[in-house]
Enzyme design. Structure first.
Site, PDB file in Angstrom:
ATOM      1  N   ASP A 160      -0.112 -11.020  -5.905  1.00  0.00           N
ATOM      2  CA  ASP A 160      -0.564 -10.451  -4.646  1.00  0.00           C
ATOM      3  C   ASP A 160       0.015  -9.047  -4.483  1.00  0.00           C
ATOM      4  O   ASP A 160       1.214  -8.827  -4.671  1.00  0.00           O
ATOM      5  CB  ASP A 160      -0.104 -11.362  -3.498  1.00  0.00           C
ATOM      6  CG  ASP A 160      -0.808 -11.020  -2.200  1.00  0.00           C
ATOM      7  OD1 ASP A 160      -1.830 -11.663  -1.900  1.00  0.00           O
ATOM      8  OD2 ASP A 160      -0.347 -10.097  -1.498  1.00  0.00           O
ATOM      9  N   ASN A 168      -4.208   0.140   3.093  1.00  0.00           N
ATOM     10  CA  ASN A 168      -5.513   0.365   3.713  1.00  0.00           C
ATOM     11  C   ASN A 168      -5.387   1.186   4.998  1.00  0.00           C
ATOM     12  O   ASN A 168      -6.180   2.091   5.244  1.00  0.00           O
ATOM     13  CB  ASN A 168      -6.182  -0.974   4.032  1.00  0.00           C
ATOM     14  CG  ASN A 168      -7.038  -1.454   2.866  1.00  0.00           C
ATOM     15  OD1 ASN A 168      -7.483  -0.648   2.052  1.00  0.00           O
ATOM     16  ND2 ASN A 168      -7.255  -2.758   2.784  1.00  0.00           N
ATOM     17  N   HIS A 173      -9.854   2.533   3.363  1.00  0.00           N
ATOM     18  CA  HIS A 173     -10.381   1.460   2.516  1.00  0.00           C
ATOM     19  C   HIS A 173     -10.843   1.917   1.139  1.00  0.00           C
ATOM     20  O   HIS A 173     -10.656   1.188   0.168  1.00  0.00           O
ATOM     21  CB  HIS A 173     -11.493   0.712   3.246  1.00  0.00           C
ATOM     22  CG  HIS A 173     -10.952  -0.191   4.305  1.00  0.00           C
ATOM     23  ND1 HIS A 173     -10.497  -1.461   4.049  1.00  0.00           N
ATOM     24  CD2 HIS A 173     -10.729   0.016   5.627  1.00  0.00           C
ATOM     25  CE1 HIS A 173     -10.045  -2.014   5.150  1.00  0.00           C
ATOM     26  NE2 HIS A 173     -10.171  -1.134   6.140  1.00  0.00           N
ATOM     27  N   ASP A 177      -9.704   0.103  -2.221  1.00  0.00           N
ATOM     28  CA  ASP A 177     -10.587  -0.388  -3.282  1.00  0.00           C
ATOM     29  C   ASP A 177     -10.148   0.131  -4.644  1.00  0.00           C
ATOM     30  O   ASP A 177     -10.186  -0.571  -5.651  1.00  0.00           O
ATOM     31  CB  ASP A 177     -12.033   0.069  -3.013  1.00  0.00           C
ATOM     32  CG  ASP A 177     -12.679  -0.776  -1.914  1.00  0.00           C
ATOM     33  OD1 ASP A 177     -12.027  -1.747  -1.462  1.00  0.00           O
ATOM     34  OD2 ASP A 177     -13.810  -0.454  -1.516  1.00  0.00           O
ATOM     35  N   GLU A 203      -6.489  -9.148  -1.510  1.00  0.00           N
ATOM     36  CA  GLU A 203      -5.634  -8.498  -2.492  1.00  0.00           C
ATOM     37  C   GLU A 203      -4.914  -9.522  -3.356  1.00  0.00           C
ATOM     38  O   GLU A 203      -3.896  -9.236  -3.952  1.00  0.00           O
ATOM     39  CB  GLU A 203      -4.636  -7.575  -1.788  1.00  0.00           C
ATOM     40  CG  GLU A 203      -3.556  -8.262  -0.974  1.00  0.00           C
ATOM     41  CD  GLU A 203      -3.966  -8.584   0.468  1.00  0.00           C
ATOM     42  OE1 GLU A 203      -5.185  -8.716   0.730  1.00  0.00           O
ATOM     43  OE2 GLU A 203      -3.082  -8.699   1.317  1.00  0.00           O
TER      44      GLU A 203
END
Lengths: 315, 272
Positions: A160, A168, A173, A177, A203
């Site tokens: 994770d 973010n 965002h 990504d 994530e």
């Protein structure tokens, strides 16, 4: 319902098709022009239709020319290659090009390829290209079963990205990504052919390592963690580059107890939770529940037997 | 990991061939070191056919193999033989555990670590032949003793083990103990033969540790399941073993600064 990209192209295609086919020296007509009343509506709103081209030598019959079909008639024969090329040029990706008078092998092959593409797309995540949770869990089930049958060690890691929400929030965002894609790329390049990396959602990632002991899995995961620590992301707003770390929970199954894939996932999840709680950016390996064969496998020569061998005098 | 410095010298005792007296030597060396005031732990690493307990006249229901099961600590399986000499016994042939995998070995090492730090010497009596446990443990210990006899088969097997350990683990540091010899000359000849081969084909030199003469008292002690050092301390073999024990103590004294910053047993990297 969102429009599929191929549908968006359809309206211009129908007209372009006529022009392009003409350039190719082919004669063809719209199905609608073969006599069906819906001709006009279909030509105006082809986005709702599922067009289909057919290469044929006979004139189109009326029942084939329903609203769901756009039928073209080519008077000269096309090779499978040419047909494919034509389909590509005219962006007929979601169409089925069926050469009626030709060998259907080419069609079947093309369909098979399409199905492969689609099923790969269904099992894999769009953004990262990694397996999705469903595919991962199916593979996990198979591999746990295999480990049980062969008494082989199966390692499962949950990974994770640390403080992803913050990434973010801070950078936006698109940046997030980019981080997800880079982490996925590390998972792809730092694993072996038999390993399966997956994006479990958000994530969170997972890595399945068949025939891999905890000790080896830990080495592999440390390498992945190092590679991720070394990633640099240019940040638009500030001067400094952003970095990421991951936390990892590792679970192992040695195939000595009956298989429970869900339990293994839970153990890995719990270890990940512990890694997060212990301060992130670390690997925690859960104790192996079935580290050795069950105690039923007792010693070959027990204490009583040894004592008898040495302390009893033969008469 | 811990701030207290290590003072334990770990030694793996092995031979290529079985029946060269390796276990009796380990037991008696342990006995000697203990008598000299050095707390010593003998560890039976022959997980297939363990025998140290038999040699020392003890029997135990809980063994090293049980350590890889849950909820058993190393403390609970340590057996006191005499003051300053303890044994970590192994079971004879739990078939599934004759060979441990790297995870089981890692767990075993983790559990042993707190116990072994209390001793001055840790002697690992390895199984005869070539096996993964030997490859792992011979890397983990600070020193290695190869036991052989003047028999040609023993010489060949000793060379084979040394070669495998060098090739697989890069280990080039071996002490050679020649057992069951008639006299010092025979021991030297045997050592020289082995050393010459290692030098010629593997490109390094062995260290001569010493010899133990053939002695009927040894067989008698084994039959009685007693330590030779205890039963007939003046016998030739017992005297030879005393000399060896002294050398090993000196070795530890010399090595202490080096040992201080290393774990008793080095962590083992899984084979690649």
């Amino acid at each position: 319902m969102p429009e599929k990209p191929s549908d968006m192209h359809a309206s211009q295609d129908v007209d372009a098709l006529l022009a392009e086919a003409e350039m190719l020296g082919l004669e063809f007509r719209r199905a609608a022009q073969l006599g069906q009343g819906q001709a006009q509506s279909q030509a105006n709103n082809p986005g709702q239709s599922q067009p289909q081209t057919q290469l044929q030598t006979q004139p189109q019959t009326q029942d084939m020319a329903g609203g769901d079909h756009v039928v073209f008639r080519f008077t000269s024969g096309l090779s499978p290659g040419q047909l494919e090329k034509l389909g590509k040029q005219m962006r007929l990706d979601s169409w089925i090009l069926h050469p009626l008078a030709a060998d259907s092998y080419a069609l079947i092959r093309r369909l098979q390829r399409k199905i492969d593409d689609l099923s790969h797309a269904a099992g894999h995540d769009d953004l990262t290209g990694l397996a999705r949770r469903e595919l991962f869990e199916r593979t996990l089930q198979t591999e746990v079963e295999r480990a049980w049958r062969g008494s082989q060690t199966l390692s499962l890691a949950m990974l994770d990205i640390d403080d992803f929400k913050q990434i973010n929030d801070d950078y936006g965002h698109p940046h997030g990504d980019q981080v997800l894609q880079a982490v996925a790329e590390v998972l792809r390049t730092h694993t072996r052919l038999a390993d399966l990396g997956a994006r479990m959602g958000g994530e969170e990632f997972a890595l399945l390592m068949p025939s891999t002991s905890q000790a080896r899995a830990a080495i592999l995961l440390q390498r992945i963690m190092n590679a991720i620590r070394e990633l640099r992301f240019p940040a638009h707003s500030s001067q400094e580059e952003s970095r990421v770390t991951i936390s990892v929970g590792l679970a192992c199954y040695k195939g000595y107890t009956p298989p429970h894939p869900e339990e293994l996932l839970e153990i890995a999840d719990q270890a990940l939770y512990e890694a997060k709680h212990a301060g992130k950016d670390r690997l925690i390996a859960a104790p192996i529940k079935d580290i050795a064969p069950q105690a039923s496998a007792r010693t070959l020569v027990d204490t009583a037997e040894k004592q008898f061998l040495f302390q009893t005098q033969p008469n | 990991m811990s701030s207290s410095s290590n003072k334990t010298l770990s030694i793996a005792v092995f031979s290529g061939k079985g029946g060269v007296g390796k276990s009796s030597l380990s037991a008696n060396l342990g006995f000697c070191l203990g008598s000299a005031g050095h707390p010593t732990l003998l560890m039976d690493c022959d997980l297939g056919l363990a025998n140290l307990d038999v040699l020392l006249g003890v029997s135990s229901d809980v063994t090293i193999q049980d350590l890889v099961q849950q909820n058993i600590t190393a403390e609970s399986i340590v057996q006191r033989i005499v003051p300053n000499l303890d044994l970590l016994p192994a079971a004879s042939g739990v078939p599934e555990l004759v060979e441990m995998d790297d995870d089981q070995r890692t767990l075993l090492m983790q559990k042993l670590q707190p116990v072994i730090a209390a001793y001055d010497f840790l002697l690992l009596d390895m199984a005869a032949g070539l096996n993964p446990t030997l490859l792992a443990m011979a890397q983990a210990t600070a020193k290695r003793i190869v036991v052989l006899t003047p028999e040609p088969t023993s010489l060949t097997d000793a060379y084979a083990v040394i070669k495998v350990l060098e090739v697989k683990t890069g280990t080039r540091d071996f002490l050679v103990l020649v057992n069951q010899v008639a006299n010092r000359e025979e021991a030297k000849t045997t050592f020289n033969r082995l050393n010459a081969a290692v030098n010629k084909f593997l490109g390094f030199n062995l260290t001569y540790l010493g010899m133990v003469r053939t002695d009927p008292h040894m067989g008698a002690a084994i039959l009685q399941q007693k330590a030779l050092m205890d039963l007939t301390p003046d016998s030739p073999a017992a005297q030879d073993i005393s000399v060896l024990a002294e050398r090993i103590q000196t070795l530890r004294t010399v090595l202490l600064p080096e040992l201080a910053n290393a774990p008793v047993l080095k962590p083992i990297a899984p084979p690649s």
